[in-house]
Design a protein around this motif. Structure first.
Motif, PDB file in Angstrom:
ATOM      1  N   GLU A  20      46.670  -1.726  52.634  1.00 33.82           N
ATOM      2  CA  GLU A  20      46.829  -0.835  51.488  1.00 33.82           C
ATOM      3  C   GLU A  20      45.523  -0.099  51.229  1.00 33.82           C
ATOM      4  O   GLU A  20      44.459  -0.695  51.147  1.00 33.82           O
ATOM      5  N   THR A  21      45.622   1.214  51.130  1.00 33.40           N
ATOM      6  CA  THR A  21      44.429   2.031  50.922  1.00 33.40           C
ATOM      7  C   THR A  21      44.462   2.796  49.608  1.00 33.40           C
ATOM      8  O   THR A  21      43.461   3.364  49.200  1.00 33.40           O
ATOM      9  N   SER A  22      45.651   2.810  48.954  1.00 30.63           N
ATOM     10  CA  SER A  22      45.782   3.567  47.719  1.00 30.63           C
ATOM     11  C   SER A  22      46.929   3.013  46.886  1.00 30.63           C
ATOM     12  O   SER A  22      47.948   2.577  47.438  1.00 30.63           O
ATOM     13  N   HIS A  29      53.811   1.338  57.652  1.00 31.13           N
ATOM     14  CA  HIS A  29      54.122   1.359  59.073  1.00 31.13           C
ATOM     15  C   HIS A  29      54.881   2.628  59.428  1.00 31.13           C
ATOM     16  O   HIS A  29      55.435   3.315  58.561  1.00 31.13           O
ATOM     17  N   ALA A  30      54.904   2.944  60.702  1.00 32.68           N
ATOM     18  CA  ALA A  30      55.656   4.100  61.214  1.00 32.68           C
ATOM     19  C   ALA A  30      55.972   3.826  62.669  1.00 32.68           C
ATOM     20  O   ALA A  30      55.285   3.056  63.346  1.00 32.68           O
ATOM     21  N   GLY A  31      57.041   4.456  63.158  1.00 32.27           N
ATOM     22  CA  GLY A  31      57.391   4.234  64.553  1.00 32.27           C
ATOM     23  C   GLY A  31      58.595   5.037  64.998  1.00 32.27           C
ATOM     24  O   GLY A  31      59.155   5.834  64.239  1.00 32.27           O
ATOM     25  N   ARG A  32      58.980   4.810  66.222  1.00 31.18           N
ATOM     26  CA  ARG A  32      60.157   5.441  66.811  1.00 31.18           C
ATOM     27  C   ARG A  32      60.740   4.478  67.836  1.00 31.18           C
ATOM     28  O   ARG A  32      60.010   3.690  68.455  1.00 31.18           O
ATOM     29  N   GLU A  33      62.060   4.553  68.021  1.00 29.85           N
ATOM     30  CA  GLU A  33      62.698   3.624  68.953  1.00 29.85           C
ATOM     31  C   GLU A  33      63.977   4.204  69.534  1.00 29.85           C
ATOM     32  O   GLU A  33      64.770   4.815  68.819  1.00 29.85           O
ATOM     33  N   HIS A  34      64.147   4.017  70.848  1.00 28.08           N
ATOM     34  CA  HIS A  34      65.424   4.253  71.514  1.00 28.08           C
ATOM     35  C   HIS A  34      66.129   2.898  71.548  1.00 28.08           C
ATOM     36  O   HIS A  34      65.786   2.035  72.355  1.00 28.08           O
ATOM     37  N   CYS A  35      67.084   2.698  70.664  1.00 21.95           N
ATOM     38  CA  CYS A  35      67.686   1.380  70.495  1.00 21.95           C
ATOM     39  C   CYS A  35      68.666   1.036  71.619  1.00 21.95           C
ATOM     40  O   CYS A  35      69.314   1.917  72.192  1.00 21.95           O
ATOM     41  N   GLU A  36      68.776  -0.249  71.894  1.00 22.79           N
ATOM     42  CA  GLU A  36      69.790  -0.742  72.799  1.00 22.79           C
ATOM     43  C   GLU A  36      71.152  -0.670  72.112  1.00 22.79           C
ATOM     44  O   GLU A  36      71.231  -0.652  70.879  1.00 22.79           O
ATOM     45  N   PRO A  37      72.248  -0.624  72.856  1.00 20.91           N
ATOM     46  CA  PRO A  37      73.579  -0.615  72.235  1.00 20.91           C
ATOM     47  C   PRO A  37      73.784  -1.835  71.334  1.00 20.91           C
ATOM     48  O   PRO A  37      73.354  -2.946  71.670  1.00 20.91           O
ATOM     49  N   SER A  38      74.408  -1.615  70.185  1.00 16.57           N
ATOM     50  CA  SER A  38      74.750  -2.680  69.230  1.00 16.57           C
ATOM     51  C   SER A  38      73.530  -3.482  68.786  1.00 16.57           C
ATOM     52  O   SER A  38      73.608  -4.681  68.547  1.00 16.57           O
ATOM     53  N   HIS A  39      72.406  -2.806  68.648  1.00 13.24           N
ATOM     54  CA  HIS A  39      71.178  -3.446  68.152  1.00 13.24           C
ATOM     55  C   HIS A  39      71.242  -3.481  66.625  1.00 13.24           C
ATOM     56  O   HIS A  39      71.265  -2.439  65.973  1.00 13.24           O
ATOM     57  N   ILE A  40      71.275  -4.679  66.041  1.00 13.44           N
ATOM     58  CA  ILE A  40      71.487  -4.852  64.606  1.00 13.44           C
ATOM     59  C   ILE A  40      70.214  -5.324  63.917  1.00 13.44           C
ATOM     60  O   ILE A  40      69.515  -6.218  64.417  1.00 13.44           O
ATOM     61  N   CYS A  41      69.912  -4.739  62.750  1.00 17.28           N
ATOM     62  CA  CYS A  41      68.812  -5.185  61.896  1.00 17.28           C
ATOM     63  C   CYS A  41      69.384  -5.520  60.517  1.00 17.28           C
ATOM     64  O   CYS A  41      70.244  -4.795  60.001  1.00 17.28           O
ATOM     65  N   THR A  42      68.909  -6.607  59.917  1.00 20.33           N
ATOM     66  CA  THR A  42      69.432  -7.014  58.621  1.00 20.33           C
ATOM     67  C   THR A  42      68.333  -7.665  57.802  1.00 20.33           C
ATOM     68  O   THR A  42      67.282  -8.047  58.338  1.00 20.33           O
ATOM     69  N   GLY A  43      68.576  -7.787  56.470  1.00 22.56           N
ATOM     70  CA  GLY A  43      67.592  -8.442  55.607  1.00 22.56           C
ATOM     71  C   GLY A  43      67.145  -7.552  54.464  1.00 22.56           C
ATOM     72  O   GLY A  43      67.776  -6.537  54.152  1.00 22.56           O
ATOM     73  N   GLU A  44      66.037  -7.927  53.832  1.00 27.53           N
ATOM     74  CA  GLU A  44      65.439  -7.164  52.737  1.00 27.53           C
ATOM     75  C   GLU A  44      64.049  -6.697  53.151  1.00 27.53           C
ATOM     76  O   GLU A  44      63.395  -7.318  53.977  1.00 27.53           O
ATOM     77  N   PHE A 101      56.496   2.857  53.419  1.00 28.42           N
ATOM     78  CA  PHE A 101      55.430   3.182  52.469  1.00 28.42           C
ATOM     79  C   PHE A 101      55.696   2.520  51.121  1.00 28.42           C
ATOM     80  O   PHE A 101      56.801   2.039  50.834  1.00 28.42           O
ATOM     81  N   SER A 102      54.684   2.524  50.275  1.00 29.87           N
ATOM     82  CA  SER A 102      54.798   2.002  48.912  1.00 29.87           C
ATOM     83  C   SER A 102      53.843   2.785  48.027  1.00 29.87           C
ATOM     84  O   SER A 102      53.102   3.642  48.503  1.00 29.87           O
ATOM     85  N   GLY A 103      53.843   2.474  46.746  1.00 37.09           N
ATOM     86  CA  GLY A 103      52.929   3.150  45.824  1.00 37.09           C
ATOM     87  C   GLY A 103      53.636   3.646  44.583  1.00 37.09           C
ATOM     88  O   GLY A 103      54.863   3.789  44.550  1.00 37.09           O
ATOM     89  N   ILE A 104      52.872   3.940  43.552  1.00 36.70           N
ATOM     90  CA  ILE A 104      53.455   4.335  42.269  1.00 36.70           C
ATOM     91  C   ILE A 104      54.104   5.720  42.321  1.00 36.70           C
ATOM     92  O   ILE A 104      54.924   6.054  41.469  1.00 36.70           O
ATOM     93  N   ARG A 105      53.752   6.521  43.319  1.00 35.10           N
ATOM     94  CA  ARG A 105      54.361   7.850  43.447  1.00 35.10           C
ATOM     95  C   ARG A 105      55.585   7.856  44.357  1.00 35.10           C
ATOM     96  O   ARG A 105      56.260   8.883  44.476  1.00 35.10           O
ATOM     97  N   ALA A 106      55.860   6.734  45.008  1.00 32.36           N
ATOM     98  CA  ALA A 106      56.937   6.691  46.001  1.00 32.36           C
ATOM     99  C   ALA A 106      58.276   7.112  45.411  1.00 32.36           C
ATOM    100  O   ALA A 106      59.006   7.917  46.000  1.00 32.36           O
ATOM    101  N   ASP A 107      58.618   6.581  44.240  1.00 27.02           N
ATOM    102  CA  ASP A 107      59.923   6.869  43.646  1.00 27.02           C
ATOM    103  C   ASP A 107      60.087   8.354  43.337  1.00 27.02           C
ATOM    104  O   ASP A 107      61.135   8.941  43.618  1.00 27.02           O
ATOM    105  N   SER A 108      59.057   8.960  42.767  1.00 25.56           N
ATOM    106  CA  SER A 108      59.157  10.387  42.422  1.00 25.56           C
ATOM    107  C   SER A 108      59.215  11.263  43.663  1.00 25.56           C
ATOM    108  O   SER A 108      59.938  12.268  43.695  1.00 25.56           O
ATOM    109  N   ILE A 109      58.490  10.882  44.720  1.00 22.79           N
ATOM    110  CA  ILE A 109      58.531  11.652  45.969  1.00 22.79           C
ATOM    111  C   ILE A 109      59.928  11.593  46.572  1.00 22.79           C
ATOM    112  O   ILE A 109      60.477  12.607  47.027  1.00 22.79           O
TER     113      ILE A 109
END
Length: 323
Positions: A20-22, A29-44, A101-109
């Motif tokens: 955290e810097t601000s 985090h940031a990224g990009r991905e070419h997903c495999e078929p039926s690749h599932i992500c779950t959670g909070e 991302f996170s931060g106090i301005r995130a919601d308004s952005i």
């Protein structure tokens, strides 16, 4: 606090666990991905995450039972503390990019970008190329130096500014009154312009300028009417024209690439292979063989109905024919 991690592979590239810097707005985090078929992500998640679908298909499901089917040109928002599930299509898995991302301005952005609790999925008002420019530049700044920290933040803010600016224009906050025609009319005008000038190397900005509307609104119109971005339509149009010329003419690949608006043959060949799964040369060879095969079948079929008269078979003499 986990250590900063950078991953770069053929199908997955990610920079994560950034410190955290601000308190204002903070890249995690940031990224990009070419997903495999039926690749599932779950959670909070603990942070906000925007996923940008570049191509392919997938789904996004929320705890309230709402499930969305997504494809290229759309984006979806994950909010902190909300149980979610998302995954790639079994046949046409998506390629996406994301930013956390996170931060106090995130919601308004996010509200300025067009997201609300009732609208977690939107058509991206920014073209995939503009999104990927920001994400890729963030990923290039992987060193834990102050300079790279500032550059990462700059490209994150650039991405947000493009989303907010494009969303404002879609809501007619900065559009002149003359842009009051329906999306369908603008799409028709754009297609006519593409048909006439695709070989001149025109790009999306040229088309938008010719019609007299913004790139963002033109992209919105194509997403609304055709379910694809203006960039994808233009590229597909050129690729199909090139495919037709490869089969119907004897022009070289270089000549064909220039005739459909590509100055660089290598760039054209890469785009063609991505579209059809084979190089222009192999496409020409494969389809020419097919054409010759079908022509031979047709010829053989016709000959079955032609009388079998030998060229040296004796014919009746006219004098021997009695009246």
């Amino acid at each position: 606090m986990r250590n900063v991690k950078y991953t770069d592979s053929v199908s997955f590239r990610c920079l994560e666990h950034l410190k955290e810097t601000s308190l204002d707005i903070n890249l995690i985090h940031a990224g990009r991905e070419h997903c495999e078929p039926s690749h599932i992500c779950t959670g909070e998640r603990d942070e906000y995450i925007i996923h940008f679908v570049i191509s392919g298909k997938g789904f996004y499901s929320l705890e309230n039972g709402n499930m969305y089917t997504l494809s290229g040109g759309q984006m979806f928002l994950i909010q902190p503390g909300e149980p979610i599930t998302y995954g790639s299509d079994a046949i046409d898995p998506w390629h996406y990019a994301w930013i956390g991302f996170s931060g106090i301005r995130a919601d308004s952005i996010l509200k300025k970008c067009g997201f609300t609790n009732k609208k977690p999925v939107l058509s991206s008002p920014v073209e995939p190329e503009a999104v990927m420019e920001c994400i890729d530049n963030i990923l290039e700044c992987k060193s834990l130096t102050y300079v790279h920290e500032l550059r990462r933040e700059a490209w994150m803010l650039m991405l947000f500014s493009r989303l907010v600016d494009s969303n404002d224009k879609l809501n007619n906050k900065h559009l002149p009154e003359s842009n009051s025609y329906s999306a369908k009319v603008y799409v028709e005008l754009a297609i006519e312009h593409i048909k006439c000038f695709y070989s001149d190397g025109i790009n999306v900005s040229d088309i938008a300028e010719h019609i007299g509307i913004s790139r963002a609104y033109l992209n919105y119109a194509f997403q609304k009417e055709l379910g694809m971005s203006i960039q994808k339509f233009l590229m597909d149009f050129r690729m199909h024209k090139a495919a037709s010329l490869l089969v119907s003419s004897a022009d070289s690949v270089k000549e064909i690439s220039m005739s459909v608006g590509y100055e660089d043959q290598l760039t054209f060949s890469k785009a063609f292979k991505k579209k059809f799964g084979m190089s222009p040369k192999n496409y020409r060879l494969h389809n020419t063989v097919q054409v010759h095969y079908f022509e031979k079948q047709l010829t053989d079929h016709i000959e079955d109905f032609v009388p079998n008269t030998h060229p040296f078979q004796e014919q009746p003499n006219a004098d021997s024919i009695r009246p």
